[in-house]
Design a protein around this motif. Structure first.
Motif, PDB file in Angstrom:
ATOM      1  N   GLN A 186     -17.891 -36.983  17.054  1.00 39.25           N
ATOM      2  CA  GLN A 186     -17.516 -35.772  16.328  1.00 39.25           C
ATOM      3  C   GLN A 186     -17.975 -34.511  17.054  1.00 39.25           C
ATOM      4  OE1 GLN A 186     -15.457 -35.810  13.747  1.00 39.25           O
ATOM      5  NE2 GLN A 186     -15.414 -38.051  14.009  1.00 39.25           N
ATOM      6  N   LEU A 187     -19.169 -34.536  17.618  1.00 39.47           N
ATOM      7  CA  LEU A 187     -19.666 -33.363  18.337  1.00 39.47           C
ATOM      8  C   LEU A 187     -18.862 -33.123  19.610  1.00 39.47           C
ATOM      9  CD1 LEU A 187     -23.527 -33.800  17.894  1.00 39.47           C
ATOM     10  CD2 LEU A 187     -21.991 -32.247  16.671  1.00 39.47           C
ATOM     11  N   GLU A 188     -18.459 -34.206  20.285  1.00 41.94           N
ATOM     12  CA  GLU A 188     -17.610 -34.041  21.466  1.00 41.94           C
ATOM     13  C   GLU A 188     -16.254 -33.457  21.075  1.00 41.94           C
ATOM     14  OE1 GLU A 188     -17.475 -37.932  23.073  1.00 41.94           O
ATOM     15  OE2 GLU A 188     -19.278 -37.698  24.301  1.00 41.94           O
ATOM     16  N   ALA A 189     -15.708 -33.927  19.933  1.00 38.93           N
ATOM     17  CA  ALA A 189     -14.440 -33.371  19.455  1.00 38.93           C
ATOM     18  C   ALA A 189     -14.588 -31.905  19.087  1.00 38.93           C
ATOM     19  CB  ALA A 189     -13.947 -34.176  18.253  1.00 38.93           C
ATOM     20  N   ALA A 190     -15.737 -31.551  18.489  1.00 39.89           N
ATOM     21  CA  ALA A 190     -15.988 -30.145  18.161  1.00 39.89           C
ATOM     22  C   ALA A 190     -16.052 -29.295  19.421  1.00 39.89           C
ATOM     23  CB  ALA A 190     -17.288 -30.028  17.366  1.00 39.89           C
ATOM     24  N   GLU A 191     -16.689 -29.842  20.463  1.00 33.87           N
ATOM     25  CA  GLU A 191     -16.787 -29.108  21.726  1.00 33.87           C
ATOM     26  C   GLU A 191     -15.400 -28.883  22.338  1.00 33.87           C
ATOM     27  OE1 GLU A 191     -19.638 -29.385  25.644  1.00 33.87           O
ATOM     28  OE2 GLU A 191     -18.789 -31.236  24.843  1.00 33.87           O
ATOM     29  N   GLN A 192     -14.538 -29.906  22.248  1.00 33.99           N
ATOM     30  CA  GLN A 192     -13.198 -29.786  22.807  1.00 33.99           C
ATOM     31  C   GLN A 192     -12.319 -28.843  21.986  1.00 33.99           C
ATOM     32  OE1 GLN A 192     -11.802 -33.811  22.977  1.00 33.99           O
ATOM     33  NE2 GLN A 192     -13.262 -34.432  24.577  1.00 33.99           N
ATOM     34  N   ALA A 193     -12.667 -28.677  20.687  1.00 34.85           N
ATOM     35  CA  ALA A 193     -11.846 -27.830  19.817  1.00 34.85           C
ATOM     36  C   ALA A 193     -12.140 -26.344  19.981  1.00 34.85           C
ATOM     37  CB  ALA A 193     -12.055 -28.226  18.359  1.00 34.85           C
ATOM     38  N   MET A 194     -13.171 -25.997  20.703  1.00 34.65           N
ATOM     39  CA  MET A 194     -13.477 -24.583  20.926  1.00 34.65           C
ATOM     40  C   MET A 194     -12.286 -23.895  21.607  1.00 34.65           C
ATOM     41  SD  MET A 194     -16.520 -23.887  19.762  1.00 34.65           S
ATOM     42  CE  MET A 194     -17.067 -22.443  20.658  1.00 34.65           C
ATOM     43  N   PRO A 195     -11.953 -22.638  21.184  1.00 37.32           N
ATOM     44  CA  PRO A 195     -12.648 -21.787  20.211  1.00 37.32           C
ATOM     45  C   PRO A 195     -12.049 -21.836  18.811  1.00 37.32           C
ATOM     46  CG  PRO A 195     -11.117 -20.472  21.477  1.00 37.32           C
ATOM     47  CD  PRO A 195     -10.942 -21.889  21.949  1.00 37.32           C
TER      48      PRO A 195
ATOM     49  N   ARG B 224     -11.525 -40.850   8.019  1.00 38.57           N
ATOM     50  CA  ARG B 224     -11.779 -39.410   8.035  1.00 38.57           C
ATOM     51  C   ARG B 224     -12.411 -38.972   9.349  1.00 38.57           C
ATOM     52  NH1 ARG B 224     -13.969 -40.372   2.929  1.00 38.57           N
ATOM     53  NH2 ARG B 224     -16.063 -39.888   3.711  1.00 38.57           N
ATOM     54  N   THR B 225     -13.333 -39.764   9.858  1.00 35.15           N
ATOM     55  CA  THR B 225     -14.056 -39.362  11.063  1.00 35.15           C
ATOM     56  C   THR B 225     -13.276 -39.651  12.342  1.00 35.15           C
ATOM     57  OG1 THR B 225     -15.210 -41.496  11.105  1.00 35.15           O
ATOM     58  CG2 THR B 225     -16.289 -39.668   9.964  1.00 35.15           C
ATOM     59  N   SER B 226     -12.443 -40.707  12.326  1.00 36.95           N
ATOM     60  CA  SER B 226     -11.722 -41.089  13.546  1.00 36.95           C
ATOM     61  C   SER B 226     -10.320 -40.511  13.623  1.00 36.95           C
ATOM     62  CB  SER B 226     -11.643 -42.614  13.651  1.00 36.95           C
ATOM     63  OG  SER B 226     -10.825 -43.146  12.609  1.00 36.95           O
TER      64      SER B 226
ATOM     65  N   ARG C  77     -15.297 -30.769  12.364  1.00 39.51           N
ATOM     66  CA  ARG C  77     -15.975 -31.828  13.123  1.00 39.51           C
ATOM     67  C   ARG C  77     -17.484 -31.821  12.861  1.00 39.51           C
ATOM     68  NH1 ARG C  77     -12.442 -35.731  14.519  1.00 39.51           N
ATOM     69  NH2 ARG C  77     -10.542 -34.816  15.382  1.00 39.51           N
ATOM     70  N   ILE C  78     -18.059 -30.641  12.781  1.00 40.86           N
ATOM     71  CA  ILE C  78     -19.499 -30.559  12.518  1.00 40.86           C
ATOM     72  C   ILE C  78     -19.815 -31.072  11.117  1.00 40.86           C
ATOM     73  CG2 ILE C  78     -21.422 -28.959  12.184  1.00 40.86           C
ATOM     74  CD1 ILE C  78     -20.311 -27.296  14.459  1.00 40.86           C
ATOM     75  N   ALA C  79     -18.945 -30.766  10.150  1.00 41.98           N
ATOM     76  CA  ALA C  79     -19.161 -31.256   8.780  1.00 41.98           C
ATOM     77  C   ALA C  79     -19.103 -32.785   8.749  1.00 41.98           C
ATOM     78  CB  ALA C  79     -18.111 -30.668   7.843  1.00 41.98           C
ATOM     79  N   LEU C  80     -18.149 -33.372   9.487  1.00 41.54           N
ATOM     80  CA  LEU C  80     -18.076 -34.829   9.546  1.00 41.54           C
ATOM     81  C   LEU C  80     -19.301 -35.422  10.223  1.00 41.54           C
ATOM     82  CD1 LEU C  80     -14.304 -35.269  10.494  1.00 41.54           C
ATOM     83  CD2 LEU C  80     -15.388 -35.867   8.314  1.00 41.54           C
ATOM     84  N   ALA C  81     -19.786 -34.757  11.279  1.00 38.75           N
ATOM     85  CA  ALA C  81     -20.996 -35.235  11.949  1.00 38.75           C
ATOM     86  C   ALA C  81     -22.194 -35.200  11.011  1.00 38.75           C
ATOM     87  CB  ALA C  81     -21.268 -34.406  13.195  1.00 38.75           C
ATOM     88  N   LYS C  82     -22.312 -34.136  10.225  1.00 43.66           N
ATOM     89  CA  LYS C  82     -23.405 -34.036   9.260  1.00 43.66           C
ATOM     90  C   LYS C  82     -23.295 -35.115   8.201  1.00 43.66           C
ATOM     91  CE  LYS C  82     -24.263 -29.868   7.743  1.00 43.66           C
ATOM     92  NZ  LYS C  82     -23.973 -28.494   7.240  1.00 43.66           N
ATOM     93  N   GLU C  83     -22.068 -35.411   7.759  1.00 45.13           N
ATOM     94  CA  GLU C  83     -21.877 -36.460   6.757  1.00 45.13           C
ATOM     95  C   GLU C  83     -22.296 -37.811   7.329  1.00 45.13           C
ATOM     96  OE1 GLU C  83     -18.253 -38.572   4.196  1.00 45.13           O
ATOM     97  OE2 GLU C  83     -17.889 -36.748   5.365  1.00 45.13           O
TER      98      GLU C  83
END
Length: 365
Positions: free
Chosen positions: A192-201, A254-256, A209-215
């Motif tokens: 999820q964090l890698e996906a968040a990084e790729q989704a920038m900006p 949800r996460t994948s 993605r960060i919310a899913l990682a926290k969950e």
């Protein structure tokens, strides 16, 4: 010295002193109340035997098993016993407290030498050495004592091996639990964090993605706590395997971002807790592999109740792999161990470019 060894040591010490006390009681009478009791020298020998054993054996457990000085202490106690019984045959009973002492005080093989020496001292104390045929009686008694010692030694070794096997089994269980909870959870968080990084900006996608990682982090923290407490997996708490599988599949979807369908065939029935856990862990392993390696577009999970078994099938339409290739991963090996623990079997059918089918079969009886 472990807990059981310490308990046996205390039991042998208590037996030794109980036999001394019983000898004193017997020395005060022959059963008719006409006994005069032990003399001062006899009482002195009894006190010396009690004190010597207490000071040099009971109070020095760290020295038990050492030839020096325990062989000397055993020789002193045997000599005192010989002198005691020579004066008063009422103390013959002390032999029952004396015989275990070589196995307590000395390590093998010296314990057997000490046991034979103890038998010899009892024969000398009772005046048997001058009787005809004493050699065969001595050999028989010594053989019996040594045989008992060999049996006790065998039981001790088996107990030690069982403890070792138990430790290894517990380590394997913990390894499976860590893989099935922490490792999979951390892998999902990293994804999820890698996906968040790729989704920038794109801040909206990043926040998702960060919310899913926290969950995932919260869920796996709770699961880790349950594993430490040896409780059932979180999704199974208050739910059956059907609902637990549906919850796990929905969370994974949800996460994948990959659709995962769960279906149940046959008539559901109550299953033992360990069987339910094994089914759930197999589904989690199949989903985890589909997310990390398969690049699947669809996953199907089927739980089937049959008359003589329950099966779980996890199929994905991903890139597949060679199950017989070296280094196929710890997860499948751990699942086979877990399946074997409940009498089941795990098979994996896959080939490059043809997806993967994981099948877990567990007998119902």
């Amino acid at each position: 010295m472990n807990v059981w060894e310490a308990r046996w040591s205390r039991a042998f010490h208590v037996l030794y002193y109980a036999c001394l006390a019983l000898g004193l009681i017997l020395s005060y009478g022959d059963g008719t109340g006409e006994g005069t009791g032990p003399g001062p020298l006899t009482l002195g020998i009894v006190a010396l035997m009690a004190g010597w054993h207490g000071f040099f054996v009971v109070r020095r457990p760290r020295l038990l098993g050492r030839l020096n000085p325990m062989a000397f202490h055993l020789a002193v106690v045997c000599a005192l016993y010989l002198a005691l019984v020579s004066r008063d045959r009422s103390f013959d009973v002390v032999v029952f407290g004396l015989m275990p002492q070589p196995y307590l005080m000395l390590a093998s093989p010296w314990s057997y030498v000490g046991a034979v020496a103890t038998v010899l001292s009892t024969f000398a104390a009772r005046g048997y050495l001058d009787e005809p045929g004493v050699l065969w009686r001595l050999v028989g008694s010594s053989g019996l004592v040594v045989a008992i010692g060999l049996f006790v030694d065998y039981v001790s070794r088996q107990s030690a091996q069982n403890r070792t096997v138990g430790v290894l089994e517990e380590r394997a269980r913990l390894a499976r639990e860590i893989h099935d909870t922490l490792a999979q959870g951390l892998s999902g968080i990293v994804t999820q964090l890698e996906a968040a990084e790729q989704a920038m900006p794109d801040l909206g996608a990043v926040r998702k993605r960060i919310a899913l990682a926290k969950e995932l982090a919260r869920d796996n923290l709770q699961e880790a706590r349950r594993s430490v407490d040896a409780l059932r997996p979180g999704p199974l708490a208050g739910a059956g395997p059907e609902a637990a599988l549906a919850e796990v599949a929905a969370r994974w979807s949800r996460t994948s971002g990959v659709a995962a369908a769960v279906s149940v065939e046959g008539t559901p029935r109550p299953l033992p807790g360990e069987v339910q856990t094994t089914l759930l862990r197999a589904a989690q392993e199949g989903l985890s592999n589909a997310a990390r390696h398969a690049r699947a577009g669809r996953v199907a999970i089927t739980l089937t109740y049959m008359d003589d078994e329950v099966t779980l099938d996890v199929f994905d339409d991903g890139v597949g792999f060679d199950p017989d290739a070296p280094g196929a991963g710890y997860g499948l090996a751990a699942m086979r161990e877990r399946a074997g623990g409940v009498g089941g079997t795990l098979t994996v059918e896959s080939a490059p470019g043809e997806g993967t089918a994981l099948c877990l079969r567990i007998p119902s009886n």
